[in-house]
Design a protein around this motif. Structure first.
Motif, PDB file in Angstrom:
ATOM      1  N   VAL A   1      -9.508   3.700   1.770  1.00 23.94           N
ATOM      2  CA  VAL A   1      -8.680   2.621   1.224  1.00 23.94           C
ATOM      3  C   VAL A   1      -9.301   2.215  -0.107  1.00 23.94           C
ATOM      4  O   VAL A   1     -10.492   1.889  -0.165  1.00 23.94           O
ATOM      5  CB  VAL A   1      -8.614   1.422   2.178  1.00 23.94           C
ATOM      6  CG1 VAL A   1      -7.781   0.294   1.570  1.00 23.94           C
ATOM      7  CG2 VAL A   1      -8.028   1.841   3.524  1.00 23.94           C
TER       8      VAL A   1
ATOM      9  N   GLU B   1      -5.612  -4.563   3.768  1.00 19.53           N
ATOM     10  CA  GLU B   1      -5.205  -3.227   4.199  1.00 19.53           C
ATOM     11  C   GLU B   1      -6.197  -2.659   5.210  1.00 19.53           C
ATOM     12  O   GLU B   1      -5.791  -2.057   6.216  1.00 19.53           O
ATOM     13  CB  GLU B   1      -5.078  -2.298   2.990  1.00 19.53           C
ATOM     14  CG  GLU B   1      -4.599  -0.898   3.311  1.00 19.53           C
ATOM     15  CD  GLU B   1      -3.160  -0.810   3.803  1.00 19.53           C
ATOM     16  OE1 GLU B   1      -2.485  -1.848   3.930  1.00 19.53           O
ATOM     17  OE2 GLU B   1      -2.706   0.322   4.083  1.00 19.53           O
TER      18      GLU B   1
ATOM     19  N   VAL C   1      -7.368  -4.799  -0.723  1.00 20.63           N
ATOM     20  CA  VAL C   1      -8.164  -3.870   0.085  1.00 20.63           C
ATOM     21  C   VAL C   1      -8.547  -4.489   1.427  1.00 20.63           C
ATOM     22  O   VAL C   1      -8.424  -3.844   2.481  1.00 20.63           O
ATOM     23  CB  VAL C   1      -9.418  -3.413  -0.697  1.00 20.63           C
ATOM     24  CG1 VAL C   1     -10.382  -2.659   0.218  1.00 20.63           C
ATOM     25  CG2 VAL C   1      -9.015  -2.525  -1.879  1.00 20.63           C
TER      26      VAL C   1
ATOM     27  N   SER D   1       0.845  -1.201   0.000  1.00 18.80           N
ATOM     28  CA  SER D   1       0.000   0.000   0.000  1.00 18.80           C
ATOM     29  C   SER D   1       0.872   1.240   0.000  1.00 18.80           C
ATOM     30  O   SER D   1       2.065   1.173   0.310  1.00 18.80           O
ATOM     31  CB  SER D   1      -0.933   0.019   1.222  1.00 18.80           C
ATOM     32  OG  SER D   1      -0.211   0.268   2.418  1.00 18.80           O
TER      33      SER D   1
ATOM     34  N   THR E   1      -4.019   0.159  -2.541  1.00 13.64           N
ATOM     35  CA  THR E   1      -3.445  -1.121  -2.133  1.00 13.64           C
ATOM     36  C   THR E   1      -3.804  -2.223  -3.119  1.00 13.64           C
ATOM     37  O   THR E   1      -4.819  -2.123  -3.814  1.00 13.64           O
ATOM     38  CB  THR E   1      -3.955  -1.515  -0.719  1.00 13.64           C
ATOM     39  OG1 THR E   1      -3.439  -2.795  -0.371  1.00 13.64           O
ATOM     40  CG2 THR E   1      -5.484  -1.586  -0.676  1.00 13.64           C
TER      41      THR E   1
END
Lengths: 126, 126
Positions: A108, A77, A74, A4, A71
């Protein structure tokens, strides 16, 4: 393993002032703007900051800035950031919105910048 | 002739949550933090975004992000942005705070990043 990076600065402007906001930021930063296909609420500011996607977003809310982390995973993250104290407050069109310690909003999102740029700048999480 | 660039992303955190905010962002971005000498309210996040100074600032206010434009002529840059519709709302320790079209806060500050980096990235205003 996933990766990320902080990829994006959003200038969220109330819908009725978004045009003025785009006009100001393009002139202030000496750049041009364009709407990504199918996303009329966004006006990207080309190369306003090298390596950082910068865009004005029209919102039905008060003016604010927020940032995105992109990222290649997802779910992983979001789980990583939640373990650090963030709380998910929304999920819209693949964007997971978190309220993070200190009170800030952070989204995100899946990787959306150039893959080579992402690979060069991203942190790797084991 | 003067020059400017968007140089800085500030994560303004309420004073009583600033420590948590610094801990979150250093872990989230995989970086370290340090206080610049004489500026205990700032925690710089080293290389969080290449080419963009990123820092948590402790404030007596609600959480927000804001950005700084650095310039080699603060008066000329404030005049340029004011002509584009910004309004000066504060001036503290050499930082001129503007409310810009769309409603966002933006500070104009003297060059504080590496001079070579500033020269490479700044726009020139005739």
């Amino acid at each position: 393993m996933h990766r990320s990076r902080l990829s994006t600065l959003l200038i969220d402007a109330p819908a009725d002032q978004a045009g003025q906001s785009v006009a100001f930021w393009t002139a202030a930063l000496g750049t041009t703007s364009q709407c990504p296909p199918g996303e009329p609420q966004f006006h990207s500011l080309a190369e306003a900051v090298p390596g950082l996607v910068t865009a004005v977003q029209s919102v039905e809310d008060a003016p604010r800035y927020h940032v995105d982390i992109e990222t290649d995973d997802v779910a992983a993250e979001v789980a990583r950031l939640t373990a650090l104290g963030a709380a998910e407050v929304g999920n819209w069109q693949g964007c997971h919105t978190l309220r993070v310690p200190g009170g800030h909003l952070l989204c995100v999102i899946p990787v959306h910048s150039d893959p080579a740029e992402f690979a060069a700048a991203a942190r790797v999480w084991e």
